[in-house]
Write an enzyme that holds these catalytic residues in place. Structure first.
Site, PDB file in Angstrom:
ATOM      1  N   CYS A 159      -5.991   1.201  -2.355  1.00  0.00           N
ATOM      2  CA  CYS A 159      -5.133   1.482  -1.201  1.00  0.00           C
ATOM      3  C   CYS A 159      -6.044   1.976  -0.077  1.00  0.00           C
ATOM      4  O   CYS A 159      -7.256   2.061  -0.259  1.00  0.00           O
ATOM      5  CB  CYS A 159      -4.000   2.449  -1.531  1.00  0.00           C
ATOM      6  SG  CYS A 159      -4.473   4.132  -1.924  1.00  0.00           S
ATOM      7  N   CYS A 200      -3.349  -2.256   1.659  1.00  0.00           N
ATOM      8  CA  CYS A 200      -4.626  -2.249   2.381  1.00  0.00           C
ATOM      9  C   CYS A 200      -4.917  -3.595   3.038  1.00  0.00           C
ATOM     10  O   CYS A 200      -6.016  -3.828   3.520  1.00  0.00           O
ATOM     11  CB  CYS A 200      -5.771  -1.822   1.477  1.00  0.00           C
ATOM     12  SG  CYS A 200      -6.042  -2.871   0.053  1.00  0.00           S
ATOM     13  N   CYS A 230      -9.712  -6.140   0.785  1.00  0.00           N
ATOM     14  CA  CYS A 230     -10.259  -6.292  -0.564  1.00  0.00           C
ATOM     15  C   CYS A 230     -10.983  -7.631  -0.660  1.00  0.00           C
ATOM     16  O   CYS A 230     -10.392  -8.676  -0.411  1.00  0.00           O
ATOM     17  CB  CYS A 230      -9.125  -6.219  -1.589  1.00  0.00           C
ATOM     18  SG  CYS A 230      -9.702  -6.066  -3.283  1.00  0.00           S
TER      19      CYS A 230
END
Length: 137
Positions: A11, A85, A89
């Site tokens: 996150c 997020c 990633c």
């Protein structure tokens, strides 16, 4: 997936949702799963309301600290679970990516954080059934 699956929870601040998810997975799956958590922009400390909410169910995350998301953490994980997020990633072929839509506990009172905690537990229980079910001999 290896004999022992590896899960990375991500996150933004690694201070609430991902910390609670990692704690639930560690608590419920024990040593059947390798657990990591990280943040794309880690905070300075774990959210006190998340610490309190997890303590209410007997899980102590008070000593945890937010960690920065690294490419190695993603590379070494079989399953990468993001929680708000966005596209921060890194994506590697052969990895499994899930995005759990969870409210951010930042700035929320304990009542709201309890609801998020309980929702995370349900998601983690489903994940365990899928990647590391208990086997009976």
């Amino acid at each position: 997936m290896a004999d022992k699956p590896s899960v990375l929870f991500v996150c933004v601040h690694n201070a609430g949702r991902s910390q609670m998810a990692a704690a639930w997975l560690t608590h419920l799956a024990g040593d059947r799963v390798e657990v990591r958590s990280a943040g794309s922009n880690p905070g300075t400390a774990v959210n006190p309301a998340a610490v309190e909410a997890m303590a209410e169910v007997g899980i102590d995350i008070a000593a945890e600290t937010p960690k920065i998301l690294t490419i190695d953490a993603v590379r070494e994980s079989d399953v990468c679970i993001t929680m708000g997020c966005g596209d921060t990633c890194p994506v590697f072929p052969g990895k499994r990516y899930l995005d759990w839509k969870l409210e951010d506990p930042a700035g929320q009172g304990i009542e709201a954080v309890r609801a998020i905690r309980d929702e995370i537990k349900i998601l983690v229980e489903g994940l365990i059934r899928e990647i590391a079910p208990e086997t009976t001999a």
